[in-house]
Design an enzyme around this catalytic site. Sequence first.
Site, short mmCIF file in Angstrom:
data_model
loop_
_atom_site.label_atom_id
_atom_site.label_comp_id
_atom_site.label_asym_id
_atom_site.label_seq_id
_atom_site.Cartn_x
_atom_site.Cartn_y
_atom_site.Cartn_z
N HIS A 20 -2.35 -0.83 3.63
CA HIS A 20 -1.25 -0.72 4.64
C HIS A 20 -1.97 0.74 5.95
CE1 HIS A 20 3.06 -1.44 2.93
NE2 HIS A 20 2.12 -1.14 1.98
N ASP A 123 5.62 1.05 10.05
CA ASP A 123 5.70 0.16 8.37
C ASP A 123 6.68 0.75 7.71
OD1 ASP A 123 3.39 0.21 6.51
OD2 ASP A 123 4.61 0.37 5.51
#
Length: 486
Positions: A20, A123
């Site tokens: 990520h 995120d």
Amino acid sequence: MGNEKRQLHMFFFPFMAQGHMIPAIDMAKLFASRGIKATIVTTPLNAPLLAKTIQRSQNLGVEIGVLVIKFPTIEAGLPEGCESFHMASSHGVQQKFIKATTMLEPQIDQLLQEHAPDCLVADMFFPWATDIATKYGVPRLVFHGTGFFPLCALECLRLYEPGKNVSSDSELFSIPNLPNDIKLTRAQLPVLAEENVESTEFFAKFFKALRESEARSYGVVVNSFYELEQDYVDHYRKVMGRKAWHIGPLSVCIKDTEDKAQRGKASSIDEHGYCLKWLDTKKPHSVVYICFGSVADFNDSQLLEIAMGLEASGQQFIWVVKKEKNHGGEEEEEEWLPEGFEKRMEGKGLIIRGWAPQVLILDHEAVGGFVTHCGWNSILEGVAAGVPMVTWPVSAEQFFNEKLVTQVIKIGVSVGAQRWVSLKGDNINRDAIEKAVKRIMFGEEAEEMRSRAKVLGELARRAVEEGGSSYLDLNAVIEDLKAIGS
Ligand code: UDP
């Protein structure tokens, strides 16, 4: 309002895991290269991973800021230093890790208040980010870290529950209402948690919160490009009704060689130059690259099978393993390797222990195939490099990504993994590995896959160039954000 010249300020807040963080940093750089003020928010042990790449950007005149917030390891009951998800080695620890991230909310609140950015790109794993951004009138963009195909597949599975119509975990079923007939089994679906009821409930609640938070967000930015999965981009936008922009592949936007070499961590092989020089001595498409990302891991007996399968395939290889070298001296054999393996493979195979400069390796013309765990970043990097793949999914949404590669774009073959496992990969025997590696490295089928992969690789590069599909979508999201602020 005469806001034409006003500089947008965007916050990027990635989940603390390599898969990520890497694309989020690339994304911050991409926006910054278009004149946006970009600030990455991260935690103390993750911040040093950004330092060099940010310095290099600054040397090129691209300013990226970093704000460091405290990670509540102790408060959440995590082991000291556990600031990256790959360190969470059981469902219990993963649950604590997620709890720790929810405790970040007050610090983000404070930062939004102090800095008043124009947008928060947070995120997917921070469902609370939408409401907190709304509190300050800041649009929140969701970053999933994955592609349109898995997002559409997951939603159709949730809506239609086709797995309920088959009688066993190994029976194939189709996912209804998708642009292609995609087949998989119940055993390949994500099992949220099997350790105990409390953990199952926790994750079920968490994933529900993620969906709801996404639906309330301003939209979604996706590391993908239209030509790769156009039916699914359209499905996501038109059938699922989501606002989304594709701005990738982000790895292709990164031009600096040092940046490519040190994505995530510095490579373990002394200066990435060594393995690239090694590749320089090899013929085009003659080396297979094997790597399972930053989280997936295998036990020693599986590593042994991989070694035997590779040797039996007769192919040259670069193989990345999450193991340190034994310190018992040169002569000492390692249990996960067949006897005398490294000696026999001298010149033929290279083992990288730890972290490899993956994008540089994949982009080298000597590399002709990629054995991958199907993490989304790896899939995109393999696509951009134009190499056929052996798909070996382990967990997360990787089984969906496998289906995209083998059933939709048809540039890979499955090694035959049957079971979703959250921590250690499914067992695959040496024969299956040998066979799959040979299938992508030579023969008519391999050539067909390679030519399809090359076309996609070319389209990937064009997508991020001026006028390309991702370039235009990036323009579109920037213009939208400017319009909100004016
Ligand atoms: N990666 C790398 N070197 C390694 C292992 C991984 O550079 O030795 C990078 C890889 O290029 C990719 C990321 O780490 O960008 C892994 O992300 P992915 O989505 O493929 O898998 P995850 O780690 O999230 O399972």
